[in-house]
Design an enzyme around this catalytic site. Structure first.
Site, PDB file in Angstrom:
ATOM      1  N   ASP A 270      25.876   1.631 -10.106  1.00  0.00           N
ATOM      2  CA  ASP A 270      25.995   2.694 -11.103  1.00  0.00           C
ATOM      3  C   ASP A 270      25.813   2.088 -12.488  1.00  0.00           C
ATOM      4  OD1 ASP A 270      26.628   4.578  -9.264  1.00  0.00           O
ATOM      5  OD2 ASP A 270      28.781   4.571  -9.651  1.00  0.00           O
ATOM      6  N   LYS A 292      24.227   7.624 -12.966  1.00  0.00           N
ATOM      7  CA  LYS A 292      25.623   8.027 -13.035  1.00  0.00           C
ATOM      8  C   LYS A 292      26.343   7.594 -14.291  1.00  0.00           C
ATOM      9  CE  LYS A 292      27.751   9.411  -8.871  1.00  0.00           C
ATOM     10  NZ  LYS A 292      28.915   9.254  -8.023  1.00  0.00           N
ATOM     11  N   MET A 408      37.773  10.857 -16.796  1.00  0.00           N
ATOM     12  CA  MET A 408      36.727  11.859 -17.029  1.00  0.00           C
ATOM     13  C   MET A 408      37.223  13.022 -17.879  1.00  0.00           C
ATOM     14  SD  MET A 408      35.037  11.901 -13.226  1.00  0.00           S
ATOM     15  CE  MET A 408      36.531  11.533 -12.311  1.00  0.00           C
TER      16      MET A 408
END
Ligand code: SAH
Length: 603
Positions: A270, A292, A408
């Protein structure tokens, strides 16, 4: 414009003109095997030399009317437009391809910019639209297509001959070519490797076994043949290591994670984990970037899973490198489920999750006796979705002796904070949001929880970022050990193996990217993962060695060349570095690091 490749090998070509431009054109012709005649009354020395050693036929005179018809190609590069025009007109009338340098109306063909690697040639042209763009593109491709491509092309040619010699139908041939290409070319980095003989045999379909060498690679051949056949449940093949790369600081990768990568055939990573790739990863390891970053998923999860399964079925040792820990909000368990279903063996190599490491680098312990006796890791992302399981923010708001760690959460922070306050959380609770924690780009924003959403907008904090809410955030006042280091915020490239210097710069707070020579594909990815603030050069060769990277990665004017010796500084100046700091010859004998420190902290 109709592109063609023109065979000049052993054929007569004419160059008219005696300067540097003529020389360059002539060299390209010679490199492709042409027999060159040069006509000029006044050749520069380099041309004179080529004439006297017989490399070219040098005619020291002016161009004679009609002589162009003796050649199969003509290039005019004189400073006399009339002579140029005469060459053009006579050649054109006789149907001979002609190019007058830098004079498009007097050209029946143009010379494209080229990147040449042995038999492989990449030509770039814009029909004169934007030569500057062509030049830059060429440099970029020059950088992307390393010199191993020459050898790779030869191997591809040999492989084609082998395939041709076997009695295959078209589909079988194409399948073999796909196998060769897929296993030897990394589509992301354009790195190539040369397959071994037994590998090459495995690329051929099994019914075309070509002898004993094939028996050395039965696993690959078998796996290749069964690529699309699901294996029976219960059996298990290949090995995929799901590795946690840690939060960003390359030093926080585990020993096992590093070991697995060094021994892998392919690494699927990633973007978030890119800084954890070992810069000394062997060049034959295939690298697959599956993107990502927050809100930006260029490769859908199903395709990532399919890629990992495919690589494993090709018989490759695969590492799936993820940021932080693979099982903490990393969808690692979904990948593991797919591997299990495909009958592929896997292992988990845990990593340091960002919720533990990132606050630690910002001086915030996640637990503290009598202050925070519980820590909760939560994905703030879920709150933003209406259909998924909902987080009980109201319950979390009830516990003053807890730390809340949110992944996040940049876009959903206002919603989260509102729910927490509605649930009864004290608006004065200390809180912080940390972006790119543990790296040179770390950005910490602290505020009382009620103020945090506004504060991160004011300070333009960017994902990936983690929020931390709870009493222990206040410890940052005296426990921040990371940012006070004198070189914090510097991300320095060190070429070669200056271990001692690297270790000391790191202790002084710099993020050090140690780039081996020749530059490896992995180190290119690591260099490009975050902005570079400077390079430390011990000599002129190191400056030279990094030049293609500097151009390819588009380092801006503010990247500093830290030069330990004067020759390095001189070379950097010649190559157009804008900021050059000379650390001086004498400091190398005494203490380069202190010299560096005093210069760097001045900046
Ligand atoms: N598996 C990862 C988390 C992946 S989800 C882990 O264990 O850490 C991605 C989120 O991780 C980001 O949105 C951010 O909240 C957090 N994150 C990962 N690395 C980070 C870093 N260096 N600084 C701040 N947050 C980070």
């Amino acid at each position: 414009m109709y592109p063609i490749m023109y065979n000049v090998t052993d054929r007569p070509c004419l160059v008219v003109g005696g300067g540097g431009v003529a020389l360059r054109k002539l060299e390209a012709l010679l490199a492709n095997g042409a027999r060159v005649t040069l006509v000029t009354p006044e050749p520069i020395d380099a041309l004179e030399d080529l004439g006297s050693d017989g490399t070219i036929t040098l005619e020291r005179r002016v161009y004679r009317a009609g002589e162009v018809t003796d050649y199969c190609l003509a290039i005019a590069a004189t400073d006399d437009r009339e002579v140029n025009r005469q060459v053009y007109e006579e050649a054109n009338a006789a149907g001979i391809p002609v190019n007058v340098v830098d004079d498009p109306p007097l050209c029946s063909f143009h010379l494209p910019a080229r990147v040449q690697r042995g038999k492989l040639q990449i030509a770039i042209a814009s029909e004169g639209e934007a030569p500057f763009a062509v030049r830059r593109l060429r440099r970029l491709l020059e950088h992307r297509f390393g010199h191993p491509w020459a050898e790779w092309m030869e191997a591809a040619g040999r492989f084609r001959d082998t395939v041709r010699a076997l009695d295959m139908d078209r589909d079988e041939q194409e399948a073999s070519f796909d196998a060769f290409f897929g296993a030897t070319v990394d589509p992301d980095t354009f790195a190539v490797r040369i397959p071994t003989e037994s590998e090459e045999n495995a690329f051929l379909l099994p019914q075309h076994d070509t002898g004993p060498a094939n028996s050395e690679a039965p696993a690959r051949a078998r796996n290749h043949a069964q690529a699309d056949t699901p294996l029976p449940m219960g059996s298990c093949t290949g090995l995929v290591s799901l590795v946690g790369g840690g939060p960003g600081d390359a030093g926080l990768l585990t020993l096992r994670g590093r070991q697995r990568m060094m021994e892998a055939d392919a690494v699927v990573y990633d973007r978030l984990a890119a800084t954890s790739l070992p810069t000394d990863l062997p060049v034959h390891v295939e690298l697959h970037c599956v993107g990502k970053t927050a809100g930006y998923h260029p490769v859908p999860q199903e395709e990532i899973n399919a890629l990992i399964v495919r690589l494993a079925r090709e018989g490759k040792r695969v590492v799936r490198l993820k940021g932080g820990d693979p099982y903490v909000f990393g969808r690692g368990s979904e990948e593991a489920e797919d591997l299990r279903e495909a009958g592929i063996c896997f292992e988990i190599v845990p990593g340091i999750t960002s919720a533990v490491a990132v606050p630690a680098y910002a001086g915030m312990p996640v637990t503290h006796r009598s202050e925070a006796v519980r820590a909760t890791m939560v994905t703030a992302h879920e709150s933003a979705k209406s259909d998924g399981p909902q987080v009980r923010w109201d319950l979390m708001a009830q516990d003053p002796h807890a730390t809340l760690l949110g992944y996040m959460g940049v876009t959903s922070l206002p919603v989260v904070v509102e729910r927490l306050l509605v649930g009864g959380l004290d608006p004065a609770t200390p809180a912080a949001m940390i972006s790119r924690g543990t790296t040179s780009a770390q950005h910490v924003v602290k505020a009382a929880v009620a103020e945090l959403p506004k504060a991160i907008i004011d300070e333009d904090l960017k994902p990936p970022a983690l929020f931390i809410i709870g009493p222990t955030v206040a410890h940052a006042e005296h426990l921040d050990w990371f940012t006070p280091r004198p070189l914090h915020g510097h991300r320095l490239v060190l070429v070669g193996k200056p271990r001692e210097l690297g270790a000391r710069l790191e202790l002084a707070g710099a993020e050090v990217v140690a780039v081996p020579l020749p530059v490896t594909p992995a180190s290119r990815i690591v260099m490009g993962a975050l902005p570079i603030s400077g390079c430390v050069f011990r000599n002129a060769e190191e400056v030279e060695a990094l030049e293609e990277e500097r151009l390819g990665l588009g380092w801006g004017r503010n990247v500093v060349a830290w030069c330990i010796d004067a020759n390095a500084a001189e070379r950097a100046r010649r190559l157009g570095w804008q900021i050059i700091e000379e650390l001086g010859g004498s400091v190398t004998e005494t203490d380069p690091v202190s010299a560096f420190l005093s210069n760097a902290t001045r900046r």
